[in-house]
Design a protein around this motif. Structure first.
Motif, PDB file in Angstrom:
ATOM      1  N   ASP A   1     -23.625 -41.128  49.541  1.00 35.82           N
ATOM      2  CA  ASP A   1     -23.781 -41.926  50.755  1.00 35.82           C
ATOM      3  C   ASP A   1     -24.303 -41.119  51.943  1.00 35.82           C
ATOM      4  OD1 ASP A   1     -22.869 -44.070  49.357  1.00 35.82           O
ATOM      5  OD2 ASP A   1     -21.155 -44.489  50.654  1.00 35.82           O
ATOM      6  N   LEU A   2     -24.021 -39.804  51.967  1.00 36.09           N
ATOM      7  CA  LEU A   2     -24.466 -39.009  53.111  1.00 36.09           C
ATOM      8  C   LEU A   2     -25.989 -38.960  53.171  1.00 36.09           C
ATOM      9  CD1 LEU A   2     -23.366 -37.443  55.496  1.00 36.09           C
ATOM     10  CD2 LEU A   2     -23.294 -35.399  54.072  1.00 36.09           C
ATOM     11  N   GLY A   3     -26.638 -38.708  52.037  1.00 36.34           N
ATOM     12  CA  GLY A   3     -28.094 -38.721  52.006  1.00 36.34           C
ATOM     13  C   GLY A   3     -28.671 -40.111  52.206  1.00 36.34           C
ATOM     14  N   ILE A   4     -28.038 -41.107  51.601  1.00 39.74           N
ATOM     15  CA  ILE A   4     -28.505 -42.489  51.744  1.00 39.74           C
ATOM     16  C   ILE A   4     -28.434 -42.925  53.203  1.00 39.74           C
ATOM     17  CG2 ILE A   4     -28.003 -44.898  51.132  1.00 39.74           C
ATOM     18  CD1 ILE A   4     -27.011 -43.819  48.400  1.00 39.74           C
ATOM     19  N   SER A   5     -27.396 -42.479  53.908  1.00 45.33           N
ATOM     20  CA  SER A   5     -27.260 -42.852  55.314  1.00 45.33           C
ATOM     21  C   SER A   5     -28.430 -42.336  56.140  1.00 45.33           C
ATOM     22  CB  SER A   5     -25.941 -42.318  55.878  1.00 45.33           C
ATOM     23  OG  SER A   5     -25.969 -40.909  56.003  1.00 45.33           O
ATOM     24  N   ASN A   6     -28.962 -41.174  55.780  1.00 42.33           N
ATOM     25  CA  ASN A   6     -30.113 -40.642  56.501  1.00 42.33           C
ATOM     26  C   ASN A   6     -31.308 -41.583  56.386  1.00 42.33           C
ATOM     27  OD1 ASN A   6     -32.788 -38.726  56.112  1.00 42.33           O
ATOM     28  ND2 ASN A   6     -31.471 -38.025  57.778  1.00 42.33           N
ATOM     29  N   ALA A   7     -31.542 -42.087  55.177  1.00 36.97           N
ATOM     30  CA  ALA A   7     -32.654 -43.022  54.969  1.00 36.97           C
ATOM     31  C   ALA A   7     -32.421 -44.329  55.716  1.00 36.97           C
ATOM     32  CB  ALA A   7     -32.843 -43.284  53.480  1.00 36.97           C
ATOM     33  N   LEU A   8     -31.198 -44.838  55.680  1.00 33.36           N
ATOM     34  CA  LEU A   8     -30.912 -46.099  56.355  1.00 33.36           C
ATOM     35  C   LEU A   8     -31.029 -45.957  57.875  1.00 33.36           C
ATOM     36  CD1 LEU A   8     -27.918 -47.537  54.290  1.00 33.36           C
ATOM     37  CD2 LEU A   8     -30.329 -48.206  54.207  1.00 33.36           C
ATOM     38  N   PHE A   9     -30.611 -44.816  58.404  1.00 35.94           N
ATOM     39  CA  PHE A   9     -30.742 -44.617  59.849  1.00 35.94           C
ATOM     40  C   PHE A   9     -32.216 -44.607  60.250  1.00 35.94           C
ATOM     41  CE2 PHE A   9     -30.741 -42.369  63.880  1.00 35.94           C
ATOM     42  CZ  PHE A   9     -29.672 -42.960  64.530  1.00 35.94           C
TER      43      PHE A   9
ATOM     44  N   ASN B   1     -36.722 -51.150  63.995  1.00 37.47           N
ATOM     45  CA  ASN B   1     -36.096 -51.533  65.258  1.00 37.47           C
ATOM     46  C   ASN B   1     -34.976 -52.549  65.032  1.00 37.47           C
ATOM     47  OD1 ASN B   1     -35.735 -51.397  68.055  1.00 37.47           O
ATOM     48  ND2 ASN B   1     -37.158 -53.075  68.442  1.00 37.47           N
ATOM     49  N   GLU B   2     -34.146 -52.247  64.021  1.00 34.67           N
ATOM     50  CA  GLU B   2     -33.005 -53.098  63.692  1.00 34.67           C
ATOM     51  C   GLU B   2     -31.728 -52.260  63.823  1.00 34.67           C
ATOM     52  OE1 GLU B   2     -33.260 -55.380  60.117  1.00 34.67           O
ATOM     53  OE2 GLU B   2     -35.367 -55.946  60.452  1.00 34.67           O
ATOM     54  N   ASN B   3     -31.030 -52.436  64.926  1.00 35.05           N
ATOM     55  CA  ASN B   3     -29.832 -51.641  65.193  1.00 35.05           C
ATOM     56  C   ASN B   3     -28.751 -51.838  64.137  1.00 35.05           C
ATOM     57  OD1 ASN B   3     -30.900 -50.514  67.523  1.00 35.05           O
ATOM     58  ND2 ASN B   3     -30.082 -52.132  68.849  1.00 35.05           N
ATOM     59  N   SER B   4     -28.722 -53.012  63.513  1.00 34.59           N
ATOM     60  CA  SER B   4     -27.678 -53.281  62.519  1.00 34.59           C
ATOM     61  C   SER B   4     -27.799 -52.334  61.323  1.00 34.59           C
ATOM     62  CB  SER B   4     -27.756 -54.736  62.052  1.00 34.59           C
ATOM     63  OG  SER B   4     -29.011 -55.004  61.438  1.00 34.59           O
ATOM     64  N   ILE B   5     -29.027 -51.976  60.967  1.00 36.36           N
ATOM     65  CA  ILE B   5     -29.224 -51.053  59.838  1.00 36.36           C
ATOM     66  C   ILE B   5     -28.794 -49.643  60.235  1.00 36.36           C
ATOM     67  CG2 ILE B   5     -30.903 -50.069  58.236  1.00 36.36           C
ATOM     68  CD1 ILE B   5     -32.522 -52.613  58.460  1.00 36.36           C
ATOM     69  N   SER B   6     -29.143 -49.222  61.437  1.00 38.85           N
ATOM     70  CA  SER B   6     -28.708 -47.901  61.911  1.00 38.85           C
ATOM     71  C   SER B   6     -27.184 -47.828  61.996  1.00 38.85           C
ATOM     72  CB  SER B   6     -29.327 -47.605  63.273  1.00 38.85           C
ATOM     73  OG  SER B   6     -30.740 -47.561  63.192  1.00 38.85           O
ATOM     74  N   GLU B   7     -26.545 -48.909  62.431  1.00 44.04           N
ATOM     75  CA  GLU B   7     -25.084 -48.934  62.483  1.00 44.04           C
ATOM     76  C   GLU B   7     -24.477 -48.886  61.084  1.00 44.04           C
ATOM     77  OE1 GLU B   7     -22.799 -48.704  64.866  1.00 44.04           O
ATOM     78  OE2 GLU B   7     -24.487 -48.202  66.174  1.00 44.04           O
ATOM     79  N   GLU B   8     -25.138 -49.542  60.138  1.00 47.19           N
ATOM     80  CA  GLU B   8     -24.678 -49.472  58.744  1.00 47.19           C
ATOM     81  C   GLU B   8     -24.717 -48.037  58.246  1.00 47.19           C
ATOM     82  OE1 GLU B   8     -25.989 -51.135  54.314  1.00 47.19           O
ATOM     83  OE2 GLU B   8     -26.979 -51.893  56.114  1.00 47.19           O
ATOM     84  N   ALA B   9     -25.771 -47.310  58.629  1.00 45.13           N
ATOM     85  CA  ALA B   9     -25.876 -45.904  58.244  1.00 45.13           C
ATOM     86  C   ALA B   9     -24.725 -45.088  58.806  1.00 45.13           C
ATOM     87  CB  ALA B   9     -27.220 -45.340  58.730  1.00 45.13           C
ATOM     88  N   LEU B  10     -24.406 -45.310  60.063  1.00 45.59           N
ATOM     89  CA  LEU B  10     -23.299 -44.587  60.678  1.00 45.59           C
ATOM     90  C   LEU B  10     -21.966 -44.964  60.036  1.00 45.59           C
ATOM     91  CD1 LEU B  10     -24.418 -44.775  64.412  1.00 45.59           C
ATOM     92  CD2 LEU B  10     -24.465 -42.770  62.925  1.00 45.59           C
ATOM     93  N   GLU B  11     -21.849 -46.214  59.587  1.00 45.77           N
ATOM     94  CA  GLU B  11     -20.633 -46.642  58.888  1.00 45.77           C
ATOM     95  C   GLU B  11     -20.437 -45.844  57.602  1.00 45.77           C
ATOM     96  OE1 GLU B  11     -18.709 -50.656  56.784  1.00 45.77           O
ATOM     97  OE2 GLU B  11     -20.820 -50.609  57.370  1.00 45.77           O
ATOM     98  N   LEU B  12     -21.528 -45.614  56.865  1.00 45.11           N
ATOM     99  CA  LEU B  12     -21.431 -44.825  55.644  1.00 45.11           C
ATOM    100  C   LEU B  12     -20.914 -43.423  55.944  1.00 45.11           C
ATOM    101  CD1 LEU B  12     -24.733 -45.582  53.643  1.00 45.11           C
ATOM    102  CD2 LEU B  12     -22.581 -46.822  53.610  1.00 45.11           C
TER     103      LEU B  12
ATOM    104  N   ILE C   1     -23.967 -30.471  53.481  1.00 48.55           N
ATOM    105  CA  ILE C   1     -23.181 -31.474  54.201  1.00 48.55           C
ATOM    106  C   ILE C   1     -23.166 -31.169  55.698  1.00 48.55           C
ATOM    107  CG2 ILE C   1     -20.836 -32.368  54.522  1.00 48.55           C
ATOM    108  CD1 ILE C   1     -20.448 -31.894  51.471  1.00 48.55           C
ATOM    109  N   ILE C   2     -22.945 -29.915  56.047  1.00 44.60           N
ATOM    110  CA  ILE C   2     -22.906 -29.522  57.466  1.00 44.60           C
ATOM    111  C   ILE C   2     -24.240 -29.821  58.138  1.00 44.60           C
ATOM    112  CG2 ILE C   2     -22.667 -27.570  59.047  1.00 44.60           C
ATOM    113  CD1 ILE C   2     -20.877 -26.289  56.794  1.00 44.60           C
ATOM    114  N   LEU C   3     -25.341 -29.475  57.464  1.00 44.78           N
ATOM    115  CA  LEU C   3     -26.663 -29.707  58.047  1.00 44.78           C
ATOM    116  C   LEU C   3     -26.935 -31.191  58.279  1.00 44.78           C
ATOM    117  CD1 LEU C   3     -28.702 -27.094  56.007  1.00 44.78           C
ATOM    118  CD2 LEU C   3     -28.385 -27.080  58.491  1.00 44.78           C
ATOM    119  N   GLN C   4     -26.438 -32.041  57.378  1.00 44.65           N
ATOM    120  CA  GLN C   4     -26.670 -33.468  57.557  1.00 44.65           C
ATOM    121  C   GLN C   4     -25.832 -34.038  58.703  1.00 44.65           C
ATOM    122  OE1 GLN C   4     -27.559 -35.719  53.627  1.00 44.65           O
ATOM    123  NE2 GLN C   4     -26.414 -33.896  53.049  1.00 44.65           N
ATOM    124  N   TYR C   5     -24.606 -33.561  58.855  1.00 40.37           N
ATOM    125  CA  TYR C   5     -23.807 -33.985  60.015  1.00 40.37           C
ATOM    126  C   TYR C   5     -24.448 -33.483  61.311  1.00 40.37           C
ATOM    127  CZ  TYR C   5     -19.777 -35.913  57.504  1.00 40.37           C
ATOM    128  OH  TYR C   5     -18.957 -36.708  56.756  1.00 40.37           O
TER     129      TYR C   5
END
Length: 389
Positions: A258-266, A273-284, A310-314
């Motif tokens: 999920d950490l890598g997937i969240s990067n793509a979703l963000f 320009n869909e904030n809901s998708i970026s928020e979904e990424a942060l939820e992951l 992991i540290i670099l992605q955070y």
């Protein structure tokens, strides 16, 4: 231009010394897995610290790669072969090492043929297939505005988008375990990787005329169809075997979780320009903060599926989202310190045992580049090698 050099602290001295001790035993040329990634590390050391010894070692590494290419049959992939080697050469400035135009043109022709073959075979894997080879041509076009690179990328993009729009399920399916097939979901091999690749392509080669919005939405629909809502520790599996619908659990990682997937979703949320998708990424990402080390599946310090990655992605998501992930960064930095015995021992977990590795993806060069980034000696831009943006 005035260049500010820094004193080389003990962490980099330890890492560099251990890499050079193993240099003569390294027989792979790859960017992620081999000498090309180690060359990038030495290039960064020289640019940051200004030590001529690092420059000389960089030249020795490039010379060894050239000898290996001449002596052996060599892979063409980004991870292990010529595509990654070419990217390394493009990223090393000409005042450090001079590569003539004809040499790159020879690489272009080799990789153009391989790109065509992998595309026909529907092998779009980023590390080992056509998207990784196309990444070389993106870098080539960024550096030189080469007309052949643009022509190759235009043709490749059109075919890929047509296939995704027709049936992304058929594009993303891969062979696994000899006689079975699967869907991967992460950045390294799976659905999320297509999102970041297409956005990276469009950002760096704006001359590409094809619209990527429709295929991006198709990939998002695919991910939605397989998102787990049953209280799983992570929302997406590592992979699903199609023959029996069995699922493999992910790691907290760049490559398959999920950490890598969240990067793509963000990135997707920003692009559409869909904030809901970026928020979904942060939820992951937030969901991962409470997962214990035991449940994380993390067993070493490495970039691929270890603590430095992991540290670099955070750190990266903290920069682009204005969200504070210092708790997780500090948590994993403590784990990294324990795993490496305070940067004195570096062992990579592989098939049930611990071994020494020097490469970028599962070894010392990766932690070296990571520490250079976290200490703000270099930017995080180099992470786009790993399809992280």
């Amino acid at each position: 231009m005035l260049v500010e050099f820094y004193d080389m602290d003990e962490i980099f001295l330890k890492i560099e010394q251990k890499i050079w001790e193993s240099f003569h035993d390294e027989g792979k040329i790859g960017l992620m897995d081999g000498l090309s990634g180690i060359a990038l590390f030495y290039n960064s050391l020289f640019e940051v610290f200004g030590n001529e010894e690092h420059h000389d070692k960089l030249l020795s590494i490039v010379e060894k790669i050239n000898n290996l290419i001449q002596e052996e049959n060599t892979s063409m992939t980004l991870c292990s072969g010529i595509a990654g080697y070419g990217i390394m050469l493009l990223r090393i400035k000409n005042n450090i090492i001079n590569v003539d135009k004809e040499y790159f043109e020879a690489i272009d022709l080799l990789l153009q043929e391989e790109l065509n073959e992998q595309t026909v075979d529907n092998n779009y894997d980023y590390l080992h297939g056509s998207m990784g080879i196309a990444k070389y041509f993106i870098e080539r076009y960024k550096s030189t505005k080469d007309s052949l690179a643009l022509e190759i990328l235009s043709k490749f993009t059109k075919e890929l988008i047509e296939k995704i729009n027709y049936s992304f399920d058929d594009v993303v399916v891969q062979s696994v375990f000899s006689n079975k097939h699967c869907y991967y979901f992460g950045l390294a091999h799976g659905a999320a990787g297509y999102i970041n690749f297409l956005i990276d392509l469009k950002r760096n080669v704006p001359e590409i005329e094809d619209d990527i919005e429709i295929p991006l939405k198709a990939i998002k629909v695919f991910l939605n169809n397989y998102k787990r809502t049953n209280g799983s520790k992570q929302f997406y599996p590592n992979l699903i075997i199609l023959e029996d619908n069995s699922q493999f659990d992910p790691l907290i990682s760049w490559c398959q979780g999920d950490l890598g997937i969240s990067n793509a979703l963000f990135n997707l949320g920003l692009y559409l320009n869909e904030n809901s998708i970026s928020e979904e990424a942060l939820e992951l990402i937030r969901n991962l903060e409470d997962i214990s080390l035991i449940d994380s599946g993390v067993k070493d310090y490495t970039m691929c599926h270890g603590s430095i990655g992991i540290i670099l992605q955070y750190d990266l998501i903290s920069q682009v989202s204005d969200t504070d992930f210092n708790y997780s960064i500090n948590k994993w930095r403590n784990i990294l310190s324990i795993q490496t015995n305070d940067f004195n021992e570096f062992l990579t977990y592989h098939n049930g045992s611990y071994v020494k590795e020097t490469n970028l993806i599962t070894g010392l060069a990766g932690v070296g580049m990571g520490e250079l980034t976290l200490k703000k000696h270099i930017s995080s831009q180099w992470l786009n090698i790993f399809n992280l943006h």
